[in-house]
Each structure stands twice: as structure tokens, then as C-alpha cells.
Motif scaffolding. Structure first.
Motif, PDB file in Angstrom:
ATOM      1  N   UNK A 229       0.841  -1.198   0.000  1.00 13.78           N
ATOM      2  CA  UNK A 229       0.000   0.000   0.000  1.00 13.78           C
ATOM      3  C   UNK A 229       0.879   1.252   0.000  1.00 13.78           C
ATOM      4  N   UNK A 230       1.963   1.204   0.787  1.00 17.40           N
ATOM      5  CA  UNK A 230       2.832   2.366   0.885  1.00 17.40           C
ATOM      6  C   UNK A 230       3.710   2.523  -0.348  1.00 17.40           C
ATOM      7  N   UNK A 231       3.909   1.427  -1.054  1.00 13.28           N
ATOM      8  CA  UNK A 231       4.768   1.460  -2.233  1.00 13.28           C
ATOM      9  C   UNK A 231       4.030   2.086  -3.416  1.00 13.28           C
ATOM     10  N   UNK A 232       4.600   3.090  -4.061  1.00 11.75           N
ATOM     11  CA  UNK A 232       3.933   3.689  -5.234  1.00 11.75           C
ATOM     12  C   UNK A 232       3.805   2.689  -6.373  1.00 11.75           C
ATOM     13  N   UNK A 233       2.729   2.784  -7.114  1.00 11.29           N
ATOM     14  CA  UNK A 233       2.498   1.909  -8.264  1.00 11.29           C
ATOM     15  C   UNK A 233       2.420   2.741  -9.530  1.00 11.29           C
ATOM     16  N   UNK A 234       3.215   2.383 -10.511  1.00  5.85           N
ATOM     17  CA  UNK A 234       3.142   3.007 -11.826  1.00  5.85           C
ATOM     18  C   UNK A 234       2.553   1.984 -12.792  1.00  5.85           C
ATOM     19  N   UNK A 235       1.387   2.297 -13.316  1.00  7.35           N
ATOM     20  CA  UNK A 235       0.655   1.366 -14.168  1.00  7.35           C
ATOM     21  C   UNK A 235       0.385   2.011 -15.523  1.00  7.35           C
ATOM     22  N   UNK A 236       0.401   1.184 -16.568  1.00  2.00           N
ATOM     23  CA  UNK A 236       0.128   1.694 -17.916  1.00  2.00           C
ATOM     24  C   UNK A 236      -1.217   1.178 -18.427  1.00  2.00           C
ATOM     25  N   UNK A 237      -1.944   2.061 -19.095  1.00  2.00           N
ATOM     26  CA  UNK A 237      -3.228   1.718 -19.722  1.00  2.00           C
ATOM     27  C   UNK A 237      -3.106   1.965 -21.221  1.00  2.00           C
ATOM     28  N   UNK A 238      -3.269   0.909 -22.010  1.00  2.00           N
ATOM     29  CA  UNK A 238      -3.133   1.032 -23.456  1.00  2.00           C
ATOM     30  C   UNK A 238      -4.463   0.927 -24.183  1.00  2.00           C
ATOM     31  N   UNK A 239      -4.628   1.698 -25.263  1.00  2.00           N
ATOM     32  CA  UNK A 239      -5.846   1.645 -26.067  1.00  2.00           C
ATOM     33  C   UNK A 239      -5.528   2.025 -27.512  1.00  2.00           C
ATOM     34  N   UNK A 240      -6.408   1.639 -28.429  1.00  2.53           N
ATOM     35  CA  UNK A 240      -6.149   1.902 -29.853  1.00  2.53           C
ATOM     36  C   UNK A 240      -6.749   3.213 -30.341  1.00  2.53           C
ATOM     37  N   UNK A 241      -7.604   3.818 -29.537  1.00  3.76           N
ATOM     38  CA  UNK A 241      -8.335   5.036 -29.927  1.00  3.76           C
ATOM     39  C   UNK A 241      -7.433   6.272 -29.854  1.00  3.76           C
ATOM     40  N   UNK A 242      -7.581   7.205 -30.809  1.00  7.88           N
ATOM     41  CA  UNK A 242      -6.754   8.425 -30.789  1.00  7.88           C
ATOM     42  C   UNK A 242      -7.104   9.349 -29.621  1.00  7.88           C
ATOM     43  N   UNK A 243      -6.243  10.318 -29.397  1.00 12.53           N
ATOM     44  CA  UNK A 243      -6.513  11.351 -28.398  1.00 12.53           C
ATOM     45  C   UNK A 243      -7.724  12.170 -28.828  1.00 12.53           C
ATOM     46  N   UNK A 244      -8.415  12.724 -27.848  1.00  9.22           N
ATOM     47  CA  UNK A 244      -9.555  13.579 -28.150  1.00  9.22           C
ATOM     48  C   UNK A 244     -10.870  12.853 -28.271  1.00  9.22           C
ATOM     49  N   UNK A 245     -10.870  11.542 -28.200  1.00  8.49           N
ATOM     50  CA  UNK A 245     -12.112  10.764 -28.280  1.00  8.49           C
ATOM     51  C   UNK A 245     -12.726  10.627 -26.884  1.00  8.49           C
ATOM     52  N   UNK A 246     -13.977  10.184 -26.845  1.00 12.46           N
ATOM     53  CA  UNK A 246     -14.648   9.976 -25.554  1.00 12.46           C
ATOM     54  C   UNK A 246     -13.944   8.894 -24.736  1.00 12.46           C
ATOM     55  N   UNK A 247     -13.509   7.848 -25.411  1.00 11.73           N
ATOM     56  CA  UNK A 247     -12.807   6.769 -24.704  1.00 11.73           C
ATOM     57  C   UNK A 247     -11.488   7.260 -24.118  1.00 11.73           C
TER      58      UNK A 247
END
Length: 437
Positions: free
Chosen positions: A39-57
Motif C-alpha cells: 500500500x505504501x509502495x507507489x504503483x506506476x501502471x500503464x493503460x493502453x488503447x487503440x483510440x486516438x486522443x480527443x475521443x470519448x474513450x
């Protein structure tokens, strides 16, 4: 002598008990310490998607990252990687399965190779309305669908969307005869291929990013996609007509790598899961809000926009009604039955003109459960024959609701449910029950 033996036995037993207690306390302390440290340890997580920037997703993904950061007081940092920055959908899927990528947003169609049930979203006119679909996705149907990702190393969390699909071509597409002899671009999907071929069109699989050029060059005559995709890929600039059909749904599954999830504390796991679910309604509403803007953009390109009437939808739905049955064994009879049941129960309003329901309790959840599926399809055929002859008791429609799973307690609950419905002919107490078991 016997007393000494008894004392020795009791002593040994006491030592064993104390040893077990010590091991359990030590194990619990280790878990608590590990959890505390995690819990005390910071977590760096990545989220990947195929949709361009500026979309609702993409906006929803950024909002997810922001809320997770705030809730964890900066401890969990989720970086969002849009536009296939980390690889295409298949590559990101494999990365997540190996634990190299924490989270992915994947189109249901791109998951269908590994999880065929995900193609249920491509069934044409399968859901009658957006509300009905959302009710299904947020209920048992959606939970069952997401649970199938467990088998490929993912934790399915929720389903966001890119919207409902519509038709574009160089003429309106309101009836089967208007599809005849057209060549339609499709993604690789047996269900989508069957859909267009049943309407008299031919199909050609074309890469999404090559579709605009294929339309401009006349290699294909038309295609299907949500408004967001039509505008972002400029399909409307090479097509003269848009037919608003809402015939199928392009969902995006938010899932987390099980390998990566196991490295995160239970508290942080809960935070990630709950936050993704919280944003689901916001993402859907944002998608619908933007669709109004997309329609204005499309109209400015001098595209003729028309909308299917309910009567036209009914004609197309009837023409394509064989598709769920044809692909039921591939998609899963349990998934199809849950969606059909929701649709049927929404129609059943317990009035004199409402359909008479026949309940089927069978194990439709087992893979290749051919016997149960055969019973279900046989009942459908019998019902169709009865309906063709005018129905029974002056009620022209007679439909079937079906539950599943080879679990005794669930089976008993199914029968209780059937018996509680006013529009099921026959009751459990009567000898001539209309509950099929």
C-alpha cells in the motif's frame, strides 16, 4: 503407566496446536506486512488503447487516471497510452496476458478470437434499445461475459463504448433490396459477413485504416461503424449517405492483467476496479453527447442523413433473425439465453395481450452442451409453429425464457422464478406445468 501415556499424548497434541497457531499468526503477519508495504509502495501502471486522443474513450481513460491518482493520494500513477502507442490490439492483449501491461481497453471484436462470446455485440438488431443493452451489460449478462476473460489471464472490469454502428454508402440503406449487389467493407467476422450476405451484399475484409481509400477507389461500396469512427477516419468525406440504424454495438472492454493485479494490494485492486466502474456511465453519456456534434460535422459535408423507422428495423431484424441461432454454439448458449431472457421479460407486461412464456431450465453453461441447446432450439421451433397457427388462448405470441447452470440450488430458484410469473401458463403446483426441466 496409562496416565503417563495420556499426558504425553496431550502434550504432543498441545504442541501441535500451538505450532499451527504460531504458523497461522506468522502467515497472517506476513500478509499484513506485505499488504502494508504494498500500500505504501507507489504503483506506476500503464493503460493502453487503440483510440486516438480527443475521443470519448480517451477522455474517460484520462479521467480514470486522474481519479485513481486523487483517491490514492498520488500513490498510484496510471499513464494513458492512446492511438496504439504501445502496439496494436493483439500486441497489447498479449502484453497484458504476460503481465507487461497493466490495463487495456479493447474492442469486443478484437477479443473474439480468444473469447468467441464477445462477438455477441456484433449480432444485428439483437438489442432493442440502448437502455436494454445497458441493463444487460450492467447485469448478469455483462458479468458472465466479462468472466470469460479469466481464461486468458485478464480480469474483465466493465464495458465502455464507441457507440452503436450505422451504415454508410452512396445511397440510403433501408431495406434488403437496397443492399443487394453492394460490396461492403467488414472487419474479419463470420457474424458480420453473414449479416451482409443475408441482405444480398457481398463482403470484403479491409483493414480499418485502409477503409477510406477503399471507399474512395470504389473497391467497396459501403461500410458500418459508429459515428465516432466515421468522423475520425473521414469516411463521411467519401460517402454520400449515412443511414442511422443502431443495428450493432461497438463495446470496449476495460480489463486488467491478472498477473499485474496479483502484485497489487487488495485495497489498491478494489480502488482500480471501483473507479473503472464508476466512470462507465460518464463515458457512455459523453459518447452520446459527442454523437450530436458528429452528426453536425457529417451534415456539413453534404452527406444525406436518414434514419431507419421502426417498421424498417423490424423487416431487417426478421431477415437476420437466424444469425443468433446459427452462431449460438460458438457464442455460448448461456450468453445468448441471458440476453434473450432480458428482452422477453421486458416485453412481458402480464397483460391479456402479453406473450405466454415457457420456461426452460437446462445446463446451457457447459461448453458444447449440445443436448441442452438441442432442447432449447426444438422448443423454439415448436413455438414458431404454434405462433404461425395463431397462438393459444387468443394470444398470438408465445416465447421462451431460459435459465442455465447445472447447479441444484440454482435450478430450484429457476423453477420458483418461473412459478412466480403471472404470464407463464401453468404453475408448479399444477400437474400440467409449462416449465420444461
Amino acid at each position: 503407566m496409562k496416565e503417563k501415556q495420556i499426558i504425553v499424548v496431550l502434550s504432543v497434541a498441545l504442541v501441535l496446536i500451538l505450532s499451527i497457531l504460531a504458523i497461522r499468526i506468522h502467515h497472517r503477519t506476513n500478509i499484513e506486512n506485505a499488504t502494508k508495504n504494498n500500500i505504501l509502495k507507489p504503483n506506476k501502471l500503464r493503460l493502453g488503447l487503440n483510440i486516438p486522443e480527443g475521443t470519448a474513450l480517451h477522455a474517460a481513460a484520462k479521467l480514470f487516471s486522474k481519479r485513481v491518482f486523487e483517491k490514492s493520494k498520488g500513490r498510484i500513477n496510471v499513464t494513458v497510452h492512446p492511438n496504439q502507442e504501445l502496439g496494436n490490439d493483439n500486441q497489447m492483449l498479449e502484453m497484458a496476458r504476460r503481465g507487461e501491461l497493466a490495463m487495456i481497453l479493447t474492442p469486443t471484436a478484437k477479443l473474439s478470437t480468444a473469447v468467441p462470446a464477445m462477438q455477441v455485440m456484433d449480432l444485428p438488431f439483437f438489442f432493442n434499445s440502448r437502455n436494454e443493452l445497458y441493463m444487460a451489460l450492467d447485469g448478469e449478462f455483462g458479468a458472465k461475459l466479462l468472466s470469460k476473460l479469466e481464461g486468458i489471464g485478464l480480469r474483465g472490469v466493465t464495458i465502455w463504448e464507441n457507440g452503436f454502428k450505422h451504415f454508410t454508402a452512396n445511397k440510403p440503406l433501408h431495406s434488403p433490396k437496397e443492399f443487394k449487389n453492394l460490396k461492403m467493407r467488414i472487419m474479419k467476422s463470420r457474424i458480420i459477413q453473414e449479416q451482409f450476405e443475408a441482405l444480398g451484399a457481398s463482403t470484403l475484409p479491409v483493414d480499418f485504416h485502409s477503409t477510406k481509400q477503399a471507399l474512395a477507389d470504389g473497391i467497396v461500396d459501403g461500410q458500418e461503424n459508429p459515428l465516432a469512427a466515421i468522423v475520425s477516419m473521414d469516411f463521411h468525406t467519401v460517402q454520400s449517405n449515412l443511414t442511422l440504424s443502431n443495428h450493432a454495438y461497438l463495446g470496449y472492454v476495460f480489463s486488467i492483467s491478472k498477473k499485474r493485479l496479483n502484485d497489487i494490494s487488495l485495497i489498491d485492486q478494489r480502488l482500480l476496479l471501483e473507479t473503472a466502474k464508476e466512470i462507465t456511465n460518464w463515458e457512455r453519456e459523453e459518447t452520446q453527447r459527442r454523437e450530436e456534434v458528429f452528426l453536425v460535422t457529417i451534415k456539413k459535408s453534404n452527406v444525406q442523413i436518414s434514419q431507419l423507422t421502426q417498421a424498417e428495423k423490424n423487416i431487417l431484424r426478421k431477415k437476420l433473425s437466424h444469425i443468433p441461432r446459427k452462431f449460438e454454439s460458438m457464442l455460448g448458449a448461456d450468453i445468448i439465453s441471458l440476453a434473450e431472457e432480458l428482452n422477453i421479460l421486458q416485453q412481458a407486461n402480464n397483460t391479456a395481450s402479453s406473450p405466454i412464456l415457457i420456461g426452460l431450465d437446462a445446463d446451457l453453461s457447459v461448453v458444447n452442451s449440445q443436448a441442452a441447446l438441442a432442447i432449447k432450439q426444438g422448443a423454439k421451433l415448436a413455438i414458431h409453429e404454434i405462433n404461425s397457427s395463431g397462438g393459444v388462448l387468443g394470444r398470438k405470441k408465445k416465447k421462451i425464457a431460459r435459465y442455465y447452470q447445472n447447479i441444484q440450488e440454482r435450478s430450484r430458484n429457476n423453477l420458483k422464478f418461473f412459478n412466480s410469473m403471472n404470464n407463464f401458463i401453468g404453475k408448479k403446483k399444477k400437474k400440467k406445468s409449462q416449465i420444461i426441466k
